[in-house]
Design a protein around this motif. Sequence first.
Motif, PDB file in Angstrom:
ATOM      1  N   LYS A 273       0.511 -17.816  -1.104  1.00  0.00           N
ATOM      2  CA  LYS A 273      -0.389 -17.718   0.041  1.00  0.00           C
ATOM      3  C   LYS A 273      -1.231 -16.467  -0.150  1.00  0.00           C
ATOM      4  CE  LYS A 273       2.815 -20.070   3.166  1.00  0.00           C
ATOM      5  NZ  LYS A 273       3.596 -19.968   4.436  1.00  0.00           N
ATOM      6  N   LEU A 274      -2.446 -16.671  -0.640  1.00  0.00           N
ATOM      7  CA  LEU A 274      -3.294 -15.563  -1.078  1.00  0.00           C
ATOM      8  C   LEU A 274      -3.526 -14.548   0.023  1.00  0.00           C
ATOM      9  CD1 LEU A 274      -4.750 -14.743  -3.670  1.00  0.00           C
ATOM     10  CD2 LEU A 274      -6.822 -15.789  -2.765  1.00  0.00           C
ATOM     11  N   GLU A 275      -3.824 -15.004   1.229  1.00  0.00           N
ATOM     12  CA  GLU A 275      -4.156 -14.078   2.311  1.00  0.00           C
ATOM     13  C   GLU A 275      -2.952 -13.248   2.746  1.00  0.00           C
ATOM     14  OE1 GLU A 275      -2.793 -17.973   3.938  1.00  0.00           O
ATOM     15  OE2 GLU A 275      -4.258 -17.299   2.451  1.00  0.00           O
ATOM     16  N   GLN A 276      -1.731 -13.737   2.484  1.00  0.00           N
ATOM     17  CA  GLN A 276      -0.541 -12.988   2.853  1.00  0.00           C
ATOM     18  C   GLN A 276      -0.040 -12.094   1.723  1.00  0.00           C
ATOM     19  OE1 GLN A 276       2.528 -15.552   4.378  1.00  0.00           O
ATOM     20  NE2 GLN A 276       1.187 -16.549   5.864  1.00  0.00           N
ATOM     21  N   ASP A 277      -0.246 -12.533   0.483  1.00  0.00           N
ATOM     22  CA  ASP A 277       0.328 -11.820  -0.662  1.00  0.00           C
ATOM     23  C   ASP A 277      -0.552 -10.688  -1.177  1.00  0.00           C
ATOM     24  OD1 ASP A 277       2.462 -13.532  -0.548  1.00  0.00           O
ATOM     25  OD2 ASP A 277       1.604 -14.958  -1.973  1.00  0.00           O
ATOM     26  N   LEU A 278      -1.875 -10.833  -1.098  1.00  0.00           N
ATOM     27  CA  LEU A 278      -2.762  -9.791  -1.625  1.00  0.00           C
ATOM     28  C   LEU A 278      -2.579  -8.441  -0.931  1.00  0.00           C
ATOM     29  CD1 LEU A 278      -6.171 -11.532  -2.451  1.00  0.00           C
ATOM     30  CD2 LEU A 278      -4.439 -10.659  -4.010  1.00  0.00           C
ATOM     31  N   PRO A 279      -2.352  -8.375   0.407  1.00  0.00           N
ATOM     32  CA  PRO A 279      -2.116  -7.059   1.023  1.00  0.00           C
ATOM     33  C   PRO A 279      -0.919  -6.311   0.456  1.00  0.00           C
ATOM     34  CG  PRO A 279      -2.660  -8.666   2.706  1.00  0.00           C
ATOM     35  CD  PRO A 279      -2.502  -9.429   1.424  1.00  0.00           C
ATOM     36  N   LEU A 280       0.009  -7.031  -0.196  1.00  0.00           N
ATOM     37  CA  LEU A 280       1.158  -6.361  -0.802  1.00  0.00           C
ATOM     38  C   LEU A 280       0.734  -5.425  -1.928  1.00  0.00           C
ATOM     39  CD1 LEU A 280       3.712  -9.321  -0.991  1.00  0.00           C
ATOM     40  CD2 LEU A 280       3.733  -7.400   0.604  1.00  0.00           C
ATOM     41  N   LEU A 281      -0.439  -5.686  -2.524  1.00  0.00           N
ATOM     42  CA  LEU A 281      -0.921  -4.826  -3.601  1.00  0.00           C
ATOM     43  C   LEU A 281      -1.263  -3.429  -3.101  1.00  0.00           C
ATOM     44  CD1 LEU A 281      -3.192  -7.325  -5.586  1.00  0.00           C
ATOM     45  CD2 LEU A 281      -0.846  -6.633  -6.081  1.00  0.00           C
ATOM     46  N   ALA A 282      -1.424  -3.281  -1.793  1.00  0.00           N
ATOM     47  CA  ALA A 282      -1.672  -1.950  -1.221  1.00  0.00           C
ATOM     48  C   ALA A 282      -0.461  -1.040  -1.396  1.00  0.00           C
ATOM     49  CB  ALA A 282      -2.040  -2.069   0.248  1.00  0.00           C
ATOM     50  N   LEU A 283       0.704  -1.627  -1.708  1.00  0.00           N
ATOM     51  CA  LEU A 283       1.918  -0.841  -1.924  1.00  0.00           C
ATOM     52  C   LEU A 283       1.965  -0.214  -3.315  1.00  0.00           C
ATOM     53  CD1 LEU A 283       4.516  -3.298  -0.355  1.00  0.00           C
ATOM     54  CD2 LEU A 283       3.556  -1.247   0.699  1.00  0.00           C
ATOM     55  N   VAL A 284       1.030  -0.585  -4.198  1.00  0.00           N
ATOM     56  CA  VAL A 284       1.069  -0.110  -5.583  1.00  0.00           C
ATOM     57  C   VAL A 284       1.105   1.417  -5.689  1.00  0.00           C
ATOM     58  CG1 VAL A 284      -0.298   0.025  -7.708  1.00  0.00           C
ATOM     59  CG2 VAL A 284       0.107  -2.186  -6.619  1.00  0.00           C
ATOM     60  N   PRO A 285       0.254   2.185  -4.964  1.00  0.00           N
ATOM     61  CA  PRO A 285       0.290   3.651  -5.109  1.00  0.00           C
ATOM     62  C   PRO A 285       1.452   4.321  -4.381  1.00  0.00           C
ATOM     63  CG  PRO A 285      -1.832   2.860  -4.253  1.00  0.00           C
ATOM     64  CD  PRO A 285      -0.864   1.757  -4.093  1.00  0.00           C
ATOM     65  N   THR A 286       2.220   3.572  -3.595  1.00  0.00           N
ATOM     66  CA  THR A 286       3.251   4.167  -2.748  1.00  0.00           C
ATOM     67  C   THR A 286       4.278   4.992  -3.518  1.00  0.00           C
ATOM     68  OG1 THR A 286       2.975   2.376  -1.133  1.00  0.00           O
ATOM     69  CG2 THR A 286       5.004   3.680  -1.001  1.00  0.00           C
ATOM     70  N   PRO A 287       4.871   4.511  -4.631  1.00  0.00           N
ATOM     71  CA  PRO A 287       5.861   5.327  -5.336  1.00  0.00           C
ATOM     72  C   PRO A 287       5.318   6.675  -5.805  1.00  0.00           C
ATOM     73  CG  PRO A 287       5.951   3.063  -6.082  1.00  0.00           C
ATOM     74  CD  PRO A 287       4.730   3.176  -5.229  1.00  0.00           C
ATOM     75  N   ALA A 288       4.080   6.686  -6.346  1.00  0.00           N
ATOM     76  CA  ALA A 288       3.498   7.948  -6.815  1.00  0.00           C
ATOM     77  C   ALA A 288       3.242   8.895  -5.644  1.00  0.00           C
ATOM     78  CB  ALA A 288       2.201   7.681  -7.573  1.00  0.00           C
ATOM     79  N   LEU A 289       2.726   8.364  -4.542  1.00  0.00           N
ATOM     80  CA  LEU A 289       2.478   9.206  -3.365  1.00  0.00           C
ATOM     81  C   LEU A 289       3.783   9.741  -2.789  1.00  0.00           C
ATOM     82  CD1 LEU A 289      -0.278   7.064  -1.585  1.00  0.00           C
ATOM     83  CD2 LEU A 289      -0.591   9.158  -2.939  1.00  0.00           C
ATOM     84  N   PHE A 290       4.807   8.909  -2.755  1.00  0.00           N
ATOM     85  CA  PHE A 290       6.116   9.356  -2.262  1.00  0.00           C
ATOM     86  C   PHE A 290       6.663  10.480  -3.133  1.00  0.00           C
ATOM     87  CE2 PHE A 290      10.761   9.083  -2.316  1.00  0.00           C
ATOM     88  CZ  PHE A 290      11.046   9.210  -0.960  1.00  0.00           C
ATOM     89  N   TYR A 291       6.490  10.343  -4.454  1.00  0.00           N
ATOM     90  CA  TYR A 291       6.956  11.390  -5.361  1.00  0.00           C
ATOM     91  C   TYR A 291       6.225  12.705  -5.110  1.00  0.00           C
ATOM     92  CZ  TYR A 291       7.965  13.943  -9.648  1.00  0.00           C
ATOM     93  OH  TYR A 291       8.359  14.908 -10.542  1.00  0.00           O
ATOM     94  N   LEU A 292       4.914  12.639  -4.976  1.00  0.00           N
ATOM     95  CA  LEU A 292       4.132  13.856  -4.769  1.00  0.00           C
ATOM     96  C   LEU A 292       4.479  14.527  -3.443  1.00  0.00           C
ATOM     97  CD1 LEU A 292       0.629  12.675  -6.074  1.00  0.00           C
ATOM     98  CD2 LEU A 292       2.261  14.175  -7.233  1.00  0.00           C
ATOM     99  N   PHE A 293       4.744  13.741  -2.411  1.00  0.00           N
ATOM    100  CA  PHE A 293       5.063  14.306  -1.112  1.00  0.00           C
ATOM    101  C   PHE A 293       6.463  14.919  -1.074  1.00  0.00           C
ATOM    102  CE2 PHE A 293       1.903  11.149   0.876  1.00  0.00           C
ATOM    103  CZ  PHE A 293       0.889  12.090   0.797  1.00  0.00           C
ATOM    104  N   THR A 294       7.371  14.425  -1.899  1.00  0.00           N
ATOM    105  CA  THR A 294       8.761  14.904  -1.870  1.00  0.00           C
ATOM    106  C   THR A 294       9.110  15.822  -3.035  1.00  0.00           C
ATOM    107  OG1 THR A 294       9.487  12.914  -3.047  1.00  0.00           O
ATOM    108  CG2 THR A 294       9.538  12.853  -0.633  1.00  0.00           C
ATOM    109  N   ALA A 295       8.169  16.026  -3.985  1.00  0.00           N
ATOM    110  CA  ALA A 295       8.470  16.860  -5.155  1.00  0.00           C
ATOM    111  C   ALA A 295       8.788  18.299  -4.763  1.00  0.00           C
ATOM    112  CB  ALA A 295       7.299  16.828  -6.134  1.00  0.00           C
ATOM    113  N   LYS A 296       8.159  18.792  -3.704  1.00  0.00           N
ATOM    114  CA  LYS A 296       8.384  20.191  -3.296  1.00  0.00           C
ATOM    115  C   LYS A 296       9.812  20.411  -2.808  1.00  0.00           C
ATOM    116  CE  LYS A 296       6.385  19.220   1.250  1.00  0.00           C
ATOM    117  NZ  LYS A 296       5.291  19.567   2.199  1.00  0.00           N
ATOM    118  N   PHE A 297      10.484  19.351  -2.400  1.00  0.00           N
ATOM    119  CA  PHE A 297      11.863  19.489  -1.938  1.00  0.00           C
ATOM    120  C   PHE A 297      12.860  19.451  -3.088  1.00  0.00           C
ATOM    121  CE2 PHE A 297       9.568  17.277   1.537  1.00  0.00           C
ATOM    122  CZ  PHE A 297       9.612  18.294   2.478  1.00  0.00           C
TER     123      PHE A 297
END
Length: 311
Positions: A273-297
């Motif tokens: 279901k293209l209209e439902q599955d394509l928004p999942l690609l917005a999660l692609v940068p999440t791991p890198a952003l999570f790492y950068l936000f938590t690296a200081k800890f």
Amino acid sequence: MAVDIQPACLGLYCGKTLLFKNGSTEIYGECGVCPRGQRTNAQKYCQPCTESPELYDWLYLGFMAMLPLVLHWFFIEWYSGKKSSSALFQHITALFECSMAAIVTLLVSDPVGVLYIRSCRVLMLSDWYTMLYNPSPDYVTTVHCTHEAVYPLYTIVFIYYAFCLVLMMLLRPLLVKKIACGLGKSDRFKSIYAALYFFPILTVLQAVGGGLLYYAFPYIILVLSLVTLAVYMSASEIENCYDLLVRKKRLIVLFSHWLLHAYGIISISRVDKLEQDLPLLALVPTPALFYLFTAKFTEPSRILSEGANGH
């Protein structure tokens, strides 16, 4: 339509091959193994594979095609050294080898001469392991019905690996000998020697675990890409966006992992279901952003320095 009536076939993958057809009359042979390029239908008749591969099938083949390329790049980078100017040319050559091998593999597959393949639909895991389902009607005699029910998804990978190996042996030694001047004679060909080890391993992996990989590869891609990205960023002591942007190589590694994340997400969702599955690609940068936000800890640089000092 008149059909020759014979006793029903035993076993999950045994079928009757069409021997003669004249108008509405079809005569089938005895129950046995189906020819290459055919598989049994619900009525236990061998039918030619005429379907087009699904998107998920192409994604699986893409994953199996990426494995030798990623391993080539890893060992080229590992053995080239930081100051070697030959690494880039070897990376490009490896990409050319694998791309040409993929194109030639498609061209020699049925139908020959076109970048297209016909296939049988994968219905269940046992389709990959038909040799385990040969029936024994009297518990003494075994009826051998082993054939490629997932044609050509099983054997096409072996053909691709063979072409990869041949092209590597034809092209890479000449390139390395010409441009790898900064490396010693014993180090120049180590990436090629590594390929001579990992190609047999990949072949055995496909032979034994092809069916398991078919169903598990999206999750393998996601897990490995997440782990390798975290390891790379911690080993490179990347703790903020500036550390990430200061070198182009780091951005290339980051974007490569993002592509792998997207590949894994698309493989899992299958974009039904293209209209439902394509928004999942917005999660692609999440791991890198999570790492950068938590690296200081976690302070990866401190952990690395303590590990080097043996504390």
